[in-house]
Write a protein that holds these residues in place. Structure first.
Motif, PDB file in Angstrom:
ATOM      1  N   VAL A   9       0.898  -1.335  -0.066  1.00  0.00           N
ATOM      2  CA  VAL A   9       0.019  -0.025  -0.030  1.00  0.00           C
ATOM      3  C   VAL A   9       0.949   1.231  -0.005  1.00  0.00           C
ATOM      4  N   PRO A  10       0.750   2.046  -1.008  1.00  0.00           N
ATOM      5  CA  PRO A  10       1.881   3.134  -1.175  1.00  0.00           C
ATOM      6  C   PRO A  10       1.435   4.122   0.078  1.00  0.00           C
ATOM      7  N   PHE A  11       2.694   4.804   0.512  1.00  0.00           N
ATOM      8  CA  PHE A  11       2.463   5.620   1.751  1.00  0.00           C
ATOM      9  C   PHE A  11       3.617   6.778   1.874  1.00  0.00           C
ATOM     10  N   THR A  12       2.897   7.724   1.919  1.00  0.00           N
ATOM     11  CA  THR A  12       3.847   9.006   2.029  1.00  0.00           C
ATOM     12  C   THR A  12       3.268  10.025   3.179  1.00  0.00           C
ATOM     13  N   ILE A  13       4.147  10.793   3.943  1.00  0.00           N
ATOM     14  CA  ILE A  13       3.734  11.684   4.830  1.00  0.00           C
ATOM     15  C   ILE A  13       4.410  12.965   5.052  1.00  0.00           C
ATOM     16  N   ASP A  14       3.827  13.852   5.443  1.00  0.00           N
ATOM     17  CA  ASP A  14       4.998  15.218   5.553  1.00  0.00           C
ATOM     18  C   ASP A  14       5.144  15.337   6.988  1.00  0.00           C
ATOM     19  N   GLY A  15       5.985  16.392   7.170  1.00  0.00           N
ATOM     20  CA  GLY A  15       6.503  16.447   8.413  1.00  0.00           C
ATOM     21  C   GLY A  15       5.609  16.912   9.608  1.00  0.00           C
ATOM     22  N   GLU A  16       4.735  17.850   9.167  1.00  0.00           N
ATOM     23  CA  GLU A  16       3.667  18.385  10.283  1.00  0.00           C
ATOM     24  C   GLU A  16       2.932  17.123  10.496  1.00  0.00           C
ATOM     25  N   THR A  17       2.298  16.480   9.690  1.00  0.00           N
ATOM     26  CA  THR A  17       1.417  15.310   9.751  1.00  0.00           C
ATOM     27  C   THR A  17       2.163  14.068  10.676  1.00  0.00           C
ATOM     28  N   PHE A  18       3.517  13.953  10.466  1.00  0.00           N
ATOM     29  CA  PHE A  18       4.419  13.081  11.073  1.00  0.00           C
ATOM     30  C   PHE A  18       4.160  13.262  12.400  1.00  0.00           C
ATOM     31  N   ALA A  19       4.698  14.664  12.614  1.00  0.00           N
ATOM     32  CA  ALA A  19       4.764  15.023  14.236  1.00  0.00           C
ATOM     33  C   ALA A  19       3.445  14.983  15.070  1.00  0.00           C
ATOM     34  N   SER A  20       2.280  15.576  14.215  1.00  0.00           N
ATOM     35  CA  SER A  20       1.054  15.329  15.040  1.00  0.00           C
ATOM     36  C   SER A  20       0.601  13.944  15.315  1.00  0.00           C
ATOM     37  N   ARG A  21       0.661  13.189  14.330  1.00  0.00           N
ATOM     38  CA  ARG A  21       0.426  11.640  14.421  1.00  0.00           C
ATOM     39  C   ARG A  21       1.071  11.047  15.576  1.00  0.00           C
ATOM     40  N   PHE A  22       2.252  10.950  15.518  1.00  0.00           N
ATOM     41  CA  PHE A  22       3.179   9.970  16.161  1.00  0.00           C
ATOM     42  C   PHE A  22       3.289  10.602  17.556  1.00  0.00           C
ATOM     43  N   SER A  23       3.395  11.913  17.736  1.00  0.00           N
ATOM     44  CA  SER A  23       3.450  12.422  19.182  1.00  0.00           C
ATOM     45  C   SER A  23       1.850  11.920  19.744  1.00  0.00           C
ATOM     46  N   ALA A  24       1.132  11.988  19.315  1.00  0.00           N
ATOM     47  CA  ALA A  24      -0.082  11.419  19.755  1.00  0.00           C
ATOM     48  C   ALA A  24      -0.068   9.951  20.255  1.00  0.00           C
ATOM     49  N   GLU A  25       0.572   9.255  19.515  1.00  0.00           N
ATOM     50  CA  GLU A  25       0.714   7.832  19.751  1.00  0.00           C
ATOM     51  C   GLU A  25       1.856   7.521  20.577  1.00  0.00           C
ATOM     52  N   ASP A  26       2.596   8.713  21.253  1.00  0.00           N
ATOM     53  CA  ASP A  26       3.579   8.555  22.270  1.00  0.00           C
ATOM     54  C   ASP A  26       4.754   7.858  21.667  1.00  0.00           C
ATOM     55  N   ILE A  27       5.265   8.459  20.585  1.00  0.00           N
ATOM     56  CA  ILE A  27       6.577   7.903  19.987  1.00  0.00           C
ATOM     57  C   ILE A  27       7.727   8.277  20.965  1.00  0.00           C
ATOM     58  N   SER A  28       8.789   7.145  20.917  1.00  0.00           N
ATOM     59  CA  SER A  28       9.887   7.293  21.744  1.00  0.00           C
ATOM     60  C   SER A  28      10.913   7.393  20.607  1.00  0.00           C
ATOM     61  N   PHE A  29      11.751   8.718  20.440  1.00  0.00           N
ATOM     62  CA  PHE A  29      12.537   8.655  19.412  1.00  0.00           C
ATOM     63  C   PHE A  29      14.159   8.250  19.712  1.00  0.00           C
ATOM     64  N   ASN A  30      14.206   7.862  21.107  1.00  0.00           N
ATOM     65  CA  ASN A  30      15.476   7.161  21.371  1.00  0.00           C
ATOM     66  C   ASN A  30      15.117   5.629  21.252  1.00  0.00           C
ATOM     67  N   ASP A  31      14.179   4.993  21.293  1.00  0.00           N
ATOM     68  CA  ASP A  31      13.893   3.674  21.115  1.00  0.00           C
ATOM     69  C   ASP A  31      13.801   3.310  19.561  1.00  0.00           C
ATOM     70  N   SER A  32      13.005   4.411  18.947  1.00  0.00           N
ATOM     71  CA  SER A  32      12.936   4.116  17.446  1.00  0.00           C
ATOM     72  C   SER A  32      14.256   4.200  16.703  1.00  0.00           C
ATOM     73  N   LYS A  33      14.471   3.518  15.617  1.00  0.00           N
ATOM     74  CA  LYS A  33      15.712   3.387  14.996  1.00  0.00           C
ATOM     75  C   LYS A  33      15.596   3.663  13.431  1.00  0.00           C
ATOM     76  N   VAL A  34      16.845   4.493  13.033  1.00  0.00           N
ATOM     77  CA  VAL A  34      17.226   4.559  11.597  1.00  0.00           C
ATOM     78  C   VAL A  34      18.331   3.651  11.170  1.00  0.00           C
ATOM     79  N   TRP A  35      18.344   2.991  10.242  1.00  0.00           N
ATOM     80  CA  TRP A  35      19.444   2.063   9.857  1.00  0.00           C
ATOM     81  C   TRP A  35      19.962   2.965   8.626  1.00  0.00           C
ATOM     82  N   THR A  36      21.357   2.909   8.574  1.00  0.00           N
ATOM     83  CA  THR A  36      22.134   3.752   7.486  1.00  0.00           C
ATOM     84  C   THR A  36      23.125   2.624   6.791  1.00  0.00           C
ATOM     85  N   HIS A  37      23.403   2.988   5.563  1.00  0.00           N
ATOM     86  CA  HIS A  37      24.565   2.293   4.937  1.00  0.00           C
ATOM     87  C   HIS A  37      25.094   3.526   4.047  1.00  0.00           C
ATOM     88  N   ASN A  38      26.264   3.441   4.225  1.00  0.00           N
ATOM     89  CA  ASN A  38      27.279   4.590   3.674  1.00  0.00           C
ATOM     90  C   ASN A  38      26.630   6.017   4.090  1.00  0.00           C
TER      91      ASN A  38
END
Length: 272
Positions: A31-60
């Motif tokens: 299912v295609p998915f896109t999100i903008d910064g404002e929506t991201f902040a509003s939605r995931f803050s309401a869901e109680d996001i933990s930025f320290n426990d969330s992960k971004v995996w990088t390569h180079n």
């Protein structure tokens, strides 16, 4: 890949950057998915996001996968998980999920929740191999766009926190994370009450979205929920819900003039 994929805390990126990474990593998904910064902040803050426990995996140095973790008490949830096409099918999904599960255990979490779209066989298979068990099926509903706004005097606007507090004290509720009262009152929208016993939460921008429906326990089975759903359908043109309604409530919505969306989700749980 020749060089190592590195795990990083999502706290190193802004909400706008994480929104771009999430949209980028979801390329080619079921299912295609896109999100903008404002929506991201509003939605995931309401869901109680933990930025320290969330992960971004990088390569180079480039983000290749993202997992968003939300937390409440001793429960956590995988709110989003996306891997770039070039990393898929190489075992990274299992590797990343194990890292998230290990992190949850180290924190002392007892329950690890997630939702996965029905039809995403690779995702369902991965989560089941990791020990997640299906709990219930979640569905969504929509209405036909009405030609015009209809004022409904029977609905009285109230503070969303009033509705959320009522739901929080109801031990009979077994709601998914997105429909839980801890999420609802923090989202932008309005709450309404019918006859002081039936409640609804509605987001009014950019589209009309029914967040949740609640009826006082002693008033259930008397048609109040159906009446409220009907009034909401008339009051808000094009009203729809998230795919976060327990499937057993489908007859209520269908009998109130709503149509069920084709996309459904499994709610899954790993007991830690």
């Amino acid at each position: 890949m020749n060089s190592k994929v590195i795990s990083n805390a999502a706290a190193h990126w802004s909400s706008h950057q994480l929104a771009e990474i999430l949209s980028h990593c979801f390329e080619g998904y079921l299912v295609p998915f896109t999100i903008d910064g404002e929506t991201f902040a509003s939605r995931f803050s309401a869901e109680d996001i933990s930025f320290n426990d969330s992960k971004v995996w990088t390569h180079n140095g480039e983000p290749k996968a993202l997992a968003l973790i939300t937390r409440r008490g001793q429960s956590c949830r995988l709110a989003a998980f996306a891997i770039r096409p070039e990393l898929r099918g190489q075992g990274f999904g299992k590797l990343f999920m194990q890292e998230l599960i290990d992190g949850a255990r180290e924190r002392g979490d007892r329950n690890f929740w997630l939702e996965v779209i029905v039809g995403n066989e690779s995702g369902v298979s991965l989560y089941e191999r990791m020990g997640f068990v299906r709990q219930q099926t979640l569905v969504g509903f929509g209405t036909t766009q009405s030609p015009q706004f209809t004022e409904t005097g029977e609905l009285q606007e109230i503070d969303p926190l009033v509705m959320a507090k009522k739901m929080m004290t109801d031990d009979s509720l077994n709601l998914p994370w997105l429909s839980a009262p801890e999420t609802l009152y923090k989202l932008p929208g309005k709450a309404y009450v019918l006859n002081d016993i039936a409640y609804a939460m509605v987001a009014t921008t950019p589209q009309h979205r029914l967040r949740m429906l609640y009826v006082d326990p002693l008033a259930r089975g008397k048609g109040q929920a159906k009446k409220l759903l009907t009034l909401l359908r008339e009051r808000f043109p094009g009203l729809y819900t998230a795919t976060a309604i327990p499937e057993q409530l489908a007859p209520l919505y269908l009998s109130s003039g709503y149509r069920q969306d084709p996309i459904t989700q499994y709610e899954m749980l790993l007991k830690l």
